[in-house]
Design a protein around this motif. Structure first.
Motif, PDB file in Angstrom:
ATOM      1  N   ASP A 136      54.065 -15.385 -16.877  1.00 20.62           N
ATOM      2  CA  ASP A 136      53.820 -14.319 -16.269  1.00 20.62           C
ATOM      3  C   ASP A 136      54.760 -13.910 -15.076  1.00 20.62           C
ATOM      4  OD1 ASP A 136      52.005 -12.161 -15.862  1.00 20.62           O
ATOM      5  OD2 ASP A 136      51.604 -13.036 -13.766  1.00 20.62           O
TER       6      ASP A 136
ATOM      7  N   ASP B 290      51.955  -9.400  -4.043  1.00 22.21           N
ATOM      8  CA  ASP B 290      50.559  -9.004  -4.810  1.00 22.21           C
ATOM      9  C   ASP B 290      50.667  -7.280  -4.771  1.00 22.21           C
ATOM     10  OD1 ASP B 290      49.862 -11.551  -5.359  1.00 22.21           O
ATOM     11  OD2 ASP B 290      48.411 -11.681  -3.780  1.00 22.21           O
TER      12      ASP B 290
ATOM     13  N   ASP C  80      54.289  -4.167 -13.340  1.00 18.57           N
ATOM     14  CA  ASP C  80      53.668  -3.997 -14.443  1.00 18.57           C
ATOM     15  C   ASP C  80      53.553  -2.917 -15.181  1.00 18.57           C
ATOM     16  OD1 ASP C  80      52.734  -6.883 -14.220  1.00 18.57           O
ATOM     17  OD2 ASP C  80      50.932  -6.287 -13.556  1.00 18.57           O
TER      18      ASP C  80
ATOM     19  N   ASP D 271      50.881 -13.248 -24.551  1.00 22.25           N
ATOM     20  CA  ASP D 271      49.733 -13.766 -23.755  1.00 22.25           C
ATOM     21  C   ASP D 271      50.215 -14.662 -22.748  1.00 22.25           C
ATOM     22  OD1 ASP D 271      47.219 -14.393 -22.661  1.00 22.25           O
ATOM     23  OD2 ASP D 271      46.478 -15.154 -24.693  1.00 22.25           O
TER      24      ASP D 271
ATOM     25  N   ARG E 150      47.371 -13.201 -18.161  1.00 22.99           N
ATOM     26  CA  ARG E 150      47.069 -12.151 -17.523  1.00 22.99           C
ATOM     27  C   ARG E 150      47.426 -10.821 -18.141  1.00 22.99           C
ATOM     28  NH1 ARG E 150      48.957  -8.787 -13.454  1.00 22.99           N
ATOM     29  NH2 ARG E 150      51.133  -9.499 -13.994  1.00 22.99           N
TER      30      ARG E 150
END
Length: 444
Positions: free
Chosen positions: A386, A416, A423, A439, A442
């Motif tokens: 990720d 964060d 994204d 996958d 998240r």
């Protein structure tokens, strides 16, 4: 390979294993590493010490450890001049490996080359690794499985600068009402921090002022006359090559204190400040790898490689410089990713698909960094499916007129806060290219 078995098997089991094991091929005991270097051209002053540092570290591993668990490292250079077309030519020449050893990864060491190869390396299943540059959205490994902007992407760099300014001002609440100019090289990489600075300004209430500097940046009088009119509290300087010393000299000439200029990773070397002369005294910049020779790994390289006459170093004064240490740091990442990959795929020459697993499981904590002799030189990293960045920290150094001095601990980005930007960009890319995200545990 036999030495490894002796450490893990009893005498009887060892005999059976050796009888069953096929004889090792020479290629299995050599790992090829491609080095697309730029020792000529406008950025040669940066490229020469950088690649000397990489090669000296690889030599150090061979000389002191016999390679990685007995697999010796081999490499070749291909001159790119930092240019995209030359970089693509070098990649095509190097992607199939050497002497039976496959190519496990490609460090382009150039923004234009990285952009030109992004889709090609994915098709070839060879990890494209960028340190402090590259495609920020590739942090999302679900969409970019073979692209790794490890350590400090452009968003993290901008956030770290803002967090450092907050430290200087006495707290994040003191940022409200401040004026921060981002003077950036007017190119796609230069424009990468516009979105992140906008988001940070919205959160902290500072005035975000974006000022492009046309390439190559040999003349910047009009740019800095305009910046002076804004009366900025700080300037985040995102240069490259000749642009940086010209910017420093011109800014100071227009009355902006060097102490209020904070360069990004690519405006943080000796080559950026020495040409600026006295104007650069007090100038600060962020870096993922400070200069200096006191790190144990540097002392080990000096003894086993430089003093032994086995160094690639052409200018001994470059030993311990920012770009030489950057090369050492990148050599460490190459070796540790391969070492990790061997845990899954065995002690042999590794290919790109195998090395991708190694990068996606690369974990360097403080004890491991200490064991490598790189405490203070290398930040802790935790790369995952990720998260292809895995770090997000920098240190701040200041030029005293003669040398760089580190003036901060690791300054951590607000990852964060920034991740939704990444994204969203990755999701747009996936839609445009028809990519089904992996996958990674998240959703985007």
């Amino acid at each position: 390979m036999r030495k490894t078995l002796q450490c893990t098997l009893g005498a009887g089991a060892l005999a059976l294993a050796l009888q069953a094991a096929p004889p090792a091929r020479a290629a299995d005991l050599e790992q090829y590493i491609p080095l697309p270097s730029f020792r000529v051209g406008p950025y040669a002053s940066s490229g020469i010490p950088l690649f000397d540092g990489i090669i000296d570290y690889l030599t150090y591993v061979n000389e002191t450890q016999g390679g990685i668990n007995g697999v010796r490292l081999t490499w070749s250079e291909c001159e790119t001049g930092w240019l995209a077309d030359k970089g693509v030519e070098c990649y095509e020449q190097m992607k199939n490996g050497r002497n039976g050893s496959p190519t496990p990864f490609f460090f382009p060491l150039s923004g234009p080359i990285a952009a030109a190869l992004a889709e090609r390396t994915e098709q070839d299943r060879i990890p494209l690794v960028t340190i402090g540059y590259g495609i920020t959205d590739a942090t999302a490994g679900a969409v970019y499985p073979y692209n790794f902007p490890i350590m400090a992407n452009f968003y993290s760099q901008s956030s770290s600068v803002v967090n450092y300014i907050a430290q200087l001002e006495g707290g994040a609440d003191k940022l409200k009402g401040k004026k921060i100019v981002t003077a950036y090289n007017d190119s796609p990489p230069g424009r990468e921090t516009i979105a992140s600075m906008k988001l940070l300004a919205e959160k902290y209430g500072f005035e975000d002022i974006q000022v492009p500097i046309p390439l190559p940046g040999n003349e910047q009088t009009a740019v800095w006359r305009g910046i002076r009119q804004h009366k900025p509290d700080y300037v985040f300087l995102r240069g490259w090559g000749v642009m940086t010393p010209v910017a420093i000299k011109t800014a100071v000439r227009f009355g902006l204190p060097a102490e209020r200029l904070i360069g990004d990773i690519w405006s943080a070397s000796e080559e950026d400040v020495i040409p600026a002369g006295a104007s650069a005294k007090g100038y600060k910049a962020i870096t993922p790898n400070p200069s200096g020779t006191d790190f144990p790994v540097l002392q080990g390289i000096r003894k086993a490689v430089v003093d032994a006459g086995k160094s690639s170093l052409r200018d001994k004064n470059s030993f311990g410089s920012v770009f030489y240490n950057s090369g050492v740091m990148q050599g460490i990442l190459m070796v540790e990713a391969l070492r990790k990959t061997q845990e899954k795929y065995g002690v042999k020459a590794l290919n790109g698909e195998e090395a991708r697993w190694g990068f996606e499981n690369l974990s360097l904590d403080e004890p491991r960094i200490a064991a490598l002799g790189a405490t203070g030189l290398l930040q802790p990293l935790e790369v995952t499916c990720d998260d292809h960045e895995g770090g997000g920290s920098v240190r701040v150094q200041q030029w005293d007129g003669q040398k760089w001095t580190v003036v901060s601990d690791w300054v951590v980005a607000e990852r964060d806060l920034l991740r939704p930007l990444i994204d969203a960009g990755a999701a747009r890319h996936a839609k445009e290219k028809g990519i089904a995200p992996r996958d990674c545990g998240r959703p985007l």
